[in-house]
Structures are given as C-alpha cells and as structure tokens.
Write an enzyme that holds these catalytic residues in place. Structure first.
Site, PDB file in Angstrom:
ATOM      1  N   LEU A 248       0.832  -1.256  -0.031  1.00 45.23           N
ATOM      2  CA  LEU A 248      -0.019   0.088  -0.118  1.00 45.23           C
ATOM      3  C   LEU A 248       0.889   1.086  -0.064  1.00 45.23           C
ATOM      4  O   LEU A 248       0.795   2.076  -0.647  1.00 45.23           O
ATOM      5  CB  LEU A 248      -0.920  -0.029   1.260  1.00 45.23           C
ATOM      6  CG  LEU A 248      -2.153  -0.908   1.164  1.00 45.23           C
ATOM      7  CD1 LEU A 248      -2.747  -0.967   2.409  1.00 45.23           C
ATOM      8  CD2 LEU A 248      -2.823  -0.427   0.155  1.00 45.23           C
TER       9      LEU A 248
ATOM     10  N   GLU B 241       4.459   1.684  -0.499  1.00 47.75           N
ATOM     11  CA  GLU B 241       5.489   1.632  -1.344  1.00 47.75           C
ATOM     12  C   GLU B 241       4.963   1.415  -3.203  1.00 47.75           C
ATOM     13  O   GLU B 241       5.520   2.224  -3.990  1.00 47.75           O
ATOM     14  CB  GLU B 241       6.455   0.794  -1.346  1.00 47.75           C
ATOM     15  CG  GLU B 241       7.305   0.760   0.127  1.00 47.75           C
ATOM     16  CD  GLU B 241       8.034  -0.257   0.387  1.00 47.75           C
ATOM     17  OE1 GLU B 241       8.697  -0.224   1.691  1.00 47.75           O
ATOM     18  OE2 GLU B 241       8.408  -1.015  -0.469  1.00 47.75           O
TER      19      GLU B 241
ATOM     20  N   LEU C 229       1.234   1.294  -4.023  1.00 50.89           N
ATOM     21  CA  LEU C 229       0.290   2.334  -4.368  1.00 50.89           C
ATOM     22  C   LEU C 229       0.029   3.928  -3.753  1.00 50.89           C
ATOM     23  O   LEU C 229      -0.629   4.413  -4.191  1.00 50.89           O
ATOM     24  CB  LEU C 229      -1.149   1.650  -3.527  1.00 50.89           C
ATOM     25  CG  LEU C 229      -1.492   0.412  -4.308  1.00 50.89           C
ATOM     26  CD1 LEU C 229      -3.007   0.222  -3.689  1.00 50.89           C
ATOM     27  CD2 LEU C 229      -1.795   0.289  -5.829  1.00 50.89           C
ATOM     28  N   HIS C 230       1.164   3.977  -3.006  1.00 49.57           N
ATOM     29  CA  HIS C 230       1.350   5.347  -2.235  1.00 49.57           C
ATOM     30  C   HIS C 230      -0.131   5.651  -1.649  1.00 49.57           C
ATOM     31  O   HIS C 230      -0.688   6.882  -1.721  1.00 49.57           O
ATOM     32  CB  HIS C 230       1.720   6.363  -3.109  1.00 49.57           C
ATOM     33  CG  HIS C 230       3.097   6.078  -3.910  1.00 49.57           C
ATOM     34  ND1 HIS C 230       4.334   5.824  -3.123  1.00 49.57           N
ATOM     35  CD2 HIS C 230       3.455   5.549  -5.179  1.00 49.57           C
ATOM     36  CE1 HIS C 230       5.178   5.458  -3.906  1.00 49.57           C
ATOM     37  NE2 HIS C 230       4.785   5.197  -5.039  1.00 49.57           N
ATOM     38  N   ALA C 231      -0.899   4.685  -1.149  1.00 51.10           N
ATOM     39  CA  ALA C 231      -1.990   4.997  -0.552  1.00 51.10           C
ATOM     40  C   ALA C 231      -2.126   5.919   0.690  1.00 51.10           C
ATOM     41  O   ALA C 231      -1.023   5.750   1.549  1.00 51.10           O
ATOM     42  CB  ALA C 231      -2.651   3.566  -0.063  1.00 51.10           C
TER      43      ALA C 231
END
Ligand code: RIB
Ligand code: CA
Length: 310
Positions: free
Chosen positions: A229, A231, A233-235
């Site tokens: 998430l 790294e 998706l940069h969520a």
C-alpha cells in the site's frame, strides 16, 4: 444473527472474520474457503491459524473451489497477501482443527435448506463457491436472508491488470455474473468504497502496536499489505475492503449511504473482463439487483477494531 462467511483469506479476510467472532449478536455457522488471494489449501490453513489465535470455538470450515469456473484464469495476489495469503506469517502453530469432508458448495446448499431465510451470507473473495451453489440449487438465493459481498468497482476504478475490474470479480467473472443474476438483491462493498474509507496510517500504527495476541497477529500478518500500500500504491491510508463489507453485514446502520442499481459483469472484454457494469441512470430497463454501499461509518469501524484487538 447466523452467518456464513465465504473467504479467500487473505490478510483483510481474517480481520473481517475476527470482527464477526467479536460481535455479540452474531454466530458464524460456517466458513467456506475458495481460491483467490492464494490457493484454497493456504486459505484453509490461514482460517485455522486465525481461529486458533483468537481461541474461537469449533466452527465448521469447508474447502471449496481450487480454481475459478473457467480454466487457466486465476492469478493470486501475493504482492499484497504474501505467498501464503497471510503476509508470510511465520508464527504458525500446529492446529487441532480439521476440515469438514463436504465440499463448500454442497455445504452452502445444505445449510440454506436446513435454515431457509435465516442465514446471512458474507463473501470476501471470488464467488466460485456461491455460483456453484446457485447452479446446484436454483432456489439457494431465495433461502438466504441477506447477501453482502466485497467485490466489484462501482465507477470502473478497479485494482487489477484489467483497470476497471476489482480482484474478487476479476478472479472469476463468470461466477460473479451467475451470482448477481441469481440473487434478487445483493449488497456490494466496492473497491472505490474501500479507497474512500481507509484507516489513517496513524490509526494503523496504533492498532499494530497493541500487546494482545490478536494485535500481535494483526501486526504479524499485515507487513506485506502495508508495504504494498505504501510503496506501490502510495495509499493515503490502510485499506480494509473485507472488514468494511463485514461491518455492513454486522451493523447495517453503519451504512450511511447506498443506492440500488442494476449491476452486471463483463466476461468478454479484452480490457474490461471482470468489470462490474452499473446502470447508474436506470437506462437498461432492468430491475435493480445490487445495493451499492457509498458511505460507511469508518470511525465506528475503527472503534470495533480497537475493541477486537484489545
Ligand atoms: O479487491 C479486494 C479484495 O480482493 C479483498 O477481498 C481482498 O482480500 C482480495 O480478496
Ligand atoms: Ca478477500
């Protein structure tokens, strides 16, 4: 409430099942397992591991479909869930639990016949088992009191290689098409609803810092998901798709907004296979069949997690 959970556990799946186990007014009558995030033989092990960690009672667990309805279409989701489907969980202990002999689809049909109109079905993975149950007994959907599923993309904002398809539907589009056609009503927690309702990273860190066995299990199983998430998706926060669907099933009052539409599943598109196609404006003339959950009370769900992991 008596509930059957169908799962491809799954890091977020086990959190959702823990929510149901922790819910005073709910009894899990059965857990049926299906290939999705990982192969069904890992799913069953993961369910047993979680049940042992939380000290659950003797809940019947059934092994279901190893593959989607069509051959050669399944790929797992190891990037998020690890090869074992539980974030490469390293603290597995031997379990005394054993699988029921009955295949999951037959168990679903039998249990619905034994308690018509009483069971809530919550699905957290591909719909292969439920599609098989619908084909074995065309009356199966009418014997289920409520059907809530995590899956689909309301606005074609998916999370798979087919950009408009969400993973659970993408894994087995034919099964999803069968199920949405067979159930007169379903309640859908989509990928967009997931993205709209994250825990903050601070909330995640607080939960993961807990000292209970359940909090340690939560921490030990979420590493791969958090890494993906953050790294990949940069969520902006910690996504909890299956727990959101479970929360809607456990406490319908947590749903703050939903809308009722006709929803079908694309099974042929080169780019769009697995997309849930939503009739937003009633243009199809088809009767609505899916309550799409738009907003849900994430603050209360966080409080449920705090209590569950305390
Ligand atoms: O798209 C998210 C869904 O796919 C969740 O159920 C997750 O566990 C995976 O199965
Ligand atoms: Ca799942």
């Amino acid at each position: 409430m008596r509930m059957i959970v169908d799962t491809d556990a799954g890091v977020d799946d086990v959190q959702a099942i823990m929510m149901a186990l922790n819910h005073a007014d709910t009894e899990i009558a059965a857990i049926t397992c299906v290939t999705g995030n990982t192969h069904v033989d890992w799913v069953t092990r993961n369910v047993f591991a979680m049940l042992d960690v939380v000290g659950a009672g003797p809940i019947p667990v059934f092994r279901g479909a190893e593959q989607p309805l069509l051959p050669g279409t399944w790929t797992g989701e190891a990037r998020v869930h690890g090869e074992d489907g539980l974030g490469n969980y390293t603290k597995r202990q031997p379990t005394a639990r054993q699988l029921q002999d009955e295949p999951a689809a037959l168990a679903l049909v039998r249990m619905a016949n034994e308690a018509p109109g009483e069971l809530t079905l919550v699905t957290l993975g591909p719909l292969t088992n439920v599609a098989l149950a619908c084909r074995l007994d065309p009356e199966f959907p009418h014997k289920i009191a409520r059907f809530v599923f995590m899956g689909g993309a309301e606005l074609a904002m998916g999370n798979t290689n087919n950009l408009s398809a969400e993973f659970n539907v993408y894994c087995d589009p034919e099964a999803a098409a069968v199920v949405l056609d067979a159930f007169p009503e379903a309640e859908m927690l989509s990928w967009e609803a997931t993205v709209r309702h994250p825990f903050t990273w601070e909330q995640y860190e607080t939960l993961a810092a807990g000292t209970s066995r359940a909090a340690e299990f939560f921490r030990d199983t979420t590493g791969s998901a958090v890494q993906f998430l953050r790294e990949q998706l940069h969520a902006p926060g910690f996504y909890i798709p299956d727990p959101l669907a479970m929360a809607a099933a456990l406490e319908p009052s947590l749903v703050e907004e939903s809308s009722f539409h006709y929803v079908a599943v694309e099974t042929r598109g080169a780019l769009t296979r697995g997309q849930t196609v939503v009739d937003h404006f009633g243009a199809s003339g088809r009767s609505p069949n899916v309550h799409i959950i738009k907003a849900i009370d994430i603050a209360t769900i966080y409080a449920m997690f705090e209590q569950m992991l305390s």
